[in-house]
Design a protein around this motif. Structure first.
Motif, PDB file in Angstrom:
ATOM      1  N   TRP A   1       6.748   1.016 -10.490  1.00 20.34           N
ATOM      2  CA  TRP A   1       7.126   1.340  -9.125  1.00 20.34           C
ATOM      3  C   TRP A   1       7.017   2.833  -8.850  1.00 20.34           C
ATOM      4  O   TRP A   1       6.827   3.258  -7.713  1.00 20.34           O
ATOM      5  CB  TRP A   1       8.557   0.868  -8.824  1.00 20.34           C
ATOM      6  CG  TRP A   1       8.738  -0.618  -8.882  1.00 20.34           C
ATOM      7  CD1 TRP A   1       7.869  -1.545  -9.401  1.00 20.34           C
ATOM      8  CD2 TRP A   1       9.862  -1.362  -8.415  1.00 20.34           C
ATOM      9  NE1 TRP A   1       8.384  -2.809  -9.296  1.00 20.34           N
ATOM     10  CE2 TRP A   1       9.611  -2.737  -8.697  1.00 20.34           C
ATOM     11  CE3 TRP A   1      11.065  -1.009  -7.809  1.00 20.34           C
ATOM     12  CZ2 TRP A   1      10.516  -3.741  -8.368  1.00 20.34           C
ATOM     13  CZ3 TRP A   1      11.969  -2.008  -7.479  1.00 20.34           C
ATOM     14  CH2 TRP A   1      11.696  -3.368  -7.749  1.00 20.34           C
ATOM     15  N   ASP A   2       7.167   3.631  -9.908  1.00 23.46           N
ATOM     16  CA  ASP A   2       7.106   5.085  -9.752  1.00 23.46           C
ATOM     17  C   ASP A   2       5.722   5.553  -9.345  1.00 23.46           C
ATOM     18  O   ASP A   2       5.547   6.719  -8.967  1.00 23.46           O
ATOM     19  CB  ASP A   2       7.517   5.777 -11.064  1.00 23.46           C
ATOM     20  CG  ASP A   2       8.977   5.503 -11.420  1.00 23.46           C
ATOM     21  OD1 ASP A   2       9.767   5.245 -10.489  1.00 23.46           O
ATOM     22  OD2 ASP A   2       9.327   5.538 -12.616  1.00 23.46           O
ATOM     23  N   THR A   3       4.732   4.659  -9.441  1.00 21.96           N
ATOM     24  CA  THR A   3       3.373   5.009  -9.020  1.00 21.96           C
ATOM     25  C   THR A   3       3.348   5.345  -7.531  1.00 21.96           C
ATOM     26  O   THR A   3       2.580   6.197  -7.086  1.00 21.96           O
ATOM     27  CB  THR A   3       2.408   3.828  -9.281  1.00 21.96           C
ATOM     28  OG1 THR A   3       2.460   3.473 -10.662  1.00 21.96           O
ATOM     29  CG2 THR A   3       0.983   4.198  -8.914  1.00 21.96           C
TER      30      THR A   3
ATOM     31  N   ILE B   1       0.866  -1.165   0.000  1.00 20.37           N
ATOM     32  CA  ILE B   1       0.000   0.000   0.000  1.00 20.37           C
ATOM     33  C   ILE B   1       0.911   1.226   0.000  1.00 20.37           C
ATOM     34  O   ILE B   1       1.958   1.230   0.651  1.00 20.37           O
ATOM     35  CB  ILE B   1      -0.931   0.013   1.236  1.00 20.37           C
ATOM     36  CG1 ILE B   1      -1.947   1.154   1.116  1.00 20.37           C
ATOM     37  CG2 ILE B   1      -0.139   0.116   2.526  1.00 20.37           C
ATOM     38  CD1 ILE B   1      -3.014   1.120   2.215  1.00 20.37           C
ATOM     39  N   CYS B   2       0.553   2.233  -0.763  1.00 19.21           N
ATOM     40  CA  CYS B   2       1.398   3.421  -0.840  1.00 19.21           C
ATOM     41  C   CYS B   2       0.573   4.637  -1.269  1.00 19.21           C
ATOM     42  O   CYS B   2      -0.605   4.516  -1.635  1.00 19.21           O
ATOM     43  CB  CYS B   2       2.559   3.202  -1.805  1.00 19.21           C
ATOM     44  SG  CYS B   2       2.046   2.960  -3.530  1.00 19.21           S
ATOM     45  N   ASN B   3       1.214   5.791  -1.232  1.00 18.78           N
ATOM     46  CA  ASN B   3       0.569   7.047  -1.628  1.00 18.78           C
ATOM     47  C   ASN B   3       0.971   7.372  -3.064  1.00 18.78           C
ATOM     48  O   ASN B   3       2.156   7.482  -3.370  1.00 18.78           O
ATOM     49  CB  ASN B   3       0.992   8.169  -0.680  1.00 18.78           C
ATOM     50  CG  ASN B   3       0.136   9.409  -0.845  1.00 18.78           C
ATOM     51  OD1 ASN B   3      -0.246   9.764  -1.959  1.00 18.78           O
ATOM     52  ND2 ASN B   3      -0.149  10.077   0.258  1.00 18.78           N
ATOM     53  N   ASN B   4      -0.021   7.521  -3.930  1.00 17.06           N
ATOM     54  CA  ASN B   4       0.282   7.833  -5.327  1.00 17.06           C
ATOM     55  C   ASN B   4       0.246   9.337  -5.604  1.00 17.06           C
ATOM     56  O   ASN B   4       0.265   9.772  -6.753  1.00 17.06           O
ATOM     57  CB  ASN B   4      -0.693   7.123  -6.267  1.00 17.06           C
ATOM     58  CG  ASN B   4      -2.123   7.602  -6.104  1.00 17.06           C
ATOM     59  OD1 ASN B   4      -2.423   8.429  -5.235  1.00 17.06           O
ATOM     60  ND2 ASN B   4      -3.031   7.096  -6.933  1.00 17.06           N
ATOM     61  N   GLY B   5       0.184  10.123  -4.533  1.00 13.16           N
ATOM     62  CA  GLY B   5       0.154  11.573  -4.676  1.00 13.16           C
ATOM     63  C   GLY B   5      -1.186  12.171  -4.309  1.00 13.16           C
ATOM     64  O   GLY B   5      -1.273  13.347  -3.950  1.00 13.16           O
TER      65      GLY B   5
ATOM     66  N   LEU C   1       5.867  -6.719 -10.811  1.00 13.82           N
ATOM     67  CA  LEU C   1       7.047  -7.581 -10.748  1.00 13.82           C
ATOM     68  C   LEU C   1       7.807  -7.619 -12.062  1.00 13.82           C
ATOM     69  O   LEU C   1       9.035  -7.741 -12.076  1.00 13.82           O
ATOM     70  CB  LEU C   1       6.634  -9.002 -10.350  1.00 13.82           C
ATOM     71  CG  LEU C   1       6.021  -9.158  -8.952  1.00 13.82           C
ATOM     72  CD1 LEU C   1       5.517 -10.585  -8.751  1.00 13.82           C
ATOM     73  CD2 LEU C   1       7.027  -8.782  -7.878  1.00 13.82           C
ATOM     74  N   GLY C   2       7.089  -7.504 -13.147  1.00  6.66           N
ATOM     75  CA  GLY C   2       7.731  -7.550 -14.456  1.00  6.66           C
ATOM     76  C   GLY C   2       7.904  -6.193 -15.110  1.00  6.66           C
ATOM     77  O   GLY C   2       8.444  -6.105 -16.213  1.00  6.66           O
TER      78      GLY C   2
ATOM     79  N   ALA D   1       9.143   6.372   0.692  1.00  9.34           N
ATOM     80  CA  ALA D   1      10.256   6.221  -0.249  1.00  9.34           C
ATOM     81  C   ALA D   1      10.751   4.773  -0.255  1.00  9.34           C
ATOM     82  O   ALA D   1      10.859   4.138   0.790  1.00  9.34           O
ATOM     83  CB  ALA D   1      11.391   7.159   0.144  1.00  9.34           C
ATOM     84  N   ASN D   2      10.995   4.266  -1.448  1.00  8.59           N
ATOM     85  CA  ASN D   2      11.539   2.905  -1.635  1.00  8.59           C
ATOM     86  C   ASN D   2      10.642   1.815  -1.045  1.00  8.59           C
ATOM     87  O   ASN D   2      11.125   0.740  -0.680  1.00  8.59           O
ATOM     88  CB  ASN D   2      12.939   2.795  -1.009  1.00  8.59           C
ATOM     89  CG  ASN D   2      13.915   3.775  -1.604  1.00  8.59           C
ATOM     90  OD1 ASN D   2      13.999   3.931  -2.809  1.00  8.59           O
ATOM     91  ND2 ASN D   2      14.663   4.458  -0.743  1.00  8.59           N
ATOM     92  N   ILE D   3       9.342   2.076  -0.980  1.00 11.58           N
ATOM     93  CA  ILE D   3       8.445   1.102  -0.373  1.00 11.58           C
ATOM     94  C   ILE D   3       8.342  -0.193  -1.180  1.00 11.58           C
ATOM     95  O   ILE D   3       8.234  -1.277  -0.618  1.00 11.58           O
ATOM     96  CB  ILE D   3       7.025   1.700  -0.156  1.00 11.58           C
ATOM     97  CG1 ILE D   3       6.114   0.692   0.554  1.00 11.58           C
ATOM     98  CG2 ILE D   3       6.423   2.136  -1.490  1.00 11.58           C
ATOM     99  CD1 ILE D   3       6.599   0.241   1.893  1.00 11.58           C
TER     100      ILE D   3
END
Length: 201
Positions: free
Chosen positions: A142-144, A119-123, A136-137, A149-151
């Motif tokens: 990942w930049d999403t 789970i992360c913040n996309n902005g 994975l591929g 940072a680096n999650i």
């Protein structure tokens, strides 16, 4: 190798793996290596405690039992000096099965977490941006995740470690199931000498 010695070797290997799994699971509570501002910002699968309970606490019991088999009293019962050793080896099969279940639980949780992604913040909001392991591929995805940072590499690396270590634990416990069966049927290769005998049982 004697079945007791083999079990001791397996137990010696399981304990550090259990500790490492516990530490790895704890690290997952710190997304990207930082303290989470909100518990909702921690991936759901971390709260399933796969490494702490499954490959950690549940693995300690079989490991300790395996370690004790080498020195188990072989004087036995009813004058049969191998009876005690055989019963101990039989009981180790039950604990090995518990270990397999614990390791299997951690393995499944880790596999699901890797496929699901963190789970992360996309902005704009916190969410699970990945679907069916598509990230994975495609590393560009990942930049999403803008924060933490680096999650993504943090999440992927730690859950991959849990996946591998729990898999190894399951294999080791599976080996003890086979080893325990041999020990139950044939006895250990040597008696401990407490009955005045050092020969094969």
């Amino acid at each position: 190798m004697c079945t007791g010695s083999c079990a001791k070797c397996l137990g010696t290997t399981l304990i550090p793996l259990a500790v490492l799994c516990t530490v790895t699971n704890i690290l997952l509570f710190f997304p990207g290596g930082k303290v989470a501002e909100n518990n909702d910002h921690i991936t759901d699968e971390v709260w399933y405690f796969g490494g702490i309970l499954g490959s950690g606490a549940l693995m300690i019991f079989p490991a300790l039992v395996f370690l004790g088999l080498k020195n188990n009293d072989c004087c036995g019962c009813c004058g049969n000096e191998s009876c005690g050793k055989r019963f101990a080896m039989f009981s180790s099969i039950i604990f090995a099965a518990v270990g397999v279940v614990g390791a299997g639980y951690c393995f499944v949780v880790s596999a699901v977490a890797i496929n699901k992604g963190p789970i992360c913040n996309n902005g704009t909001q916190w969410l699970y941006p990945f679907k069916d392991g598509d990230y994975l591929g495609d590393r560009k995805l990942w930049d999403t995740c803008l924060s933490p940072a680096n999650i993504v590499p943090w999440h992927l690396t730690l859950f991959a470690l849990l996946l591998v270590m729990s898999g190894i634990q399951a294999v080791l416990c599976g080996i003890q199931v086979v080893n325990g069966l041999f020990g139950t049927i044939c006895g250990d290769c040597r008696c401990c000498g407490c009955c005045g005998g050092d020969g094969p049982v």
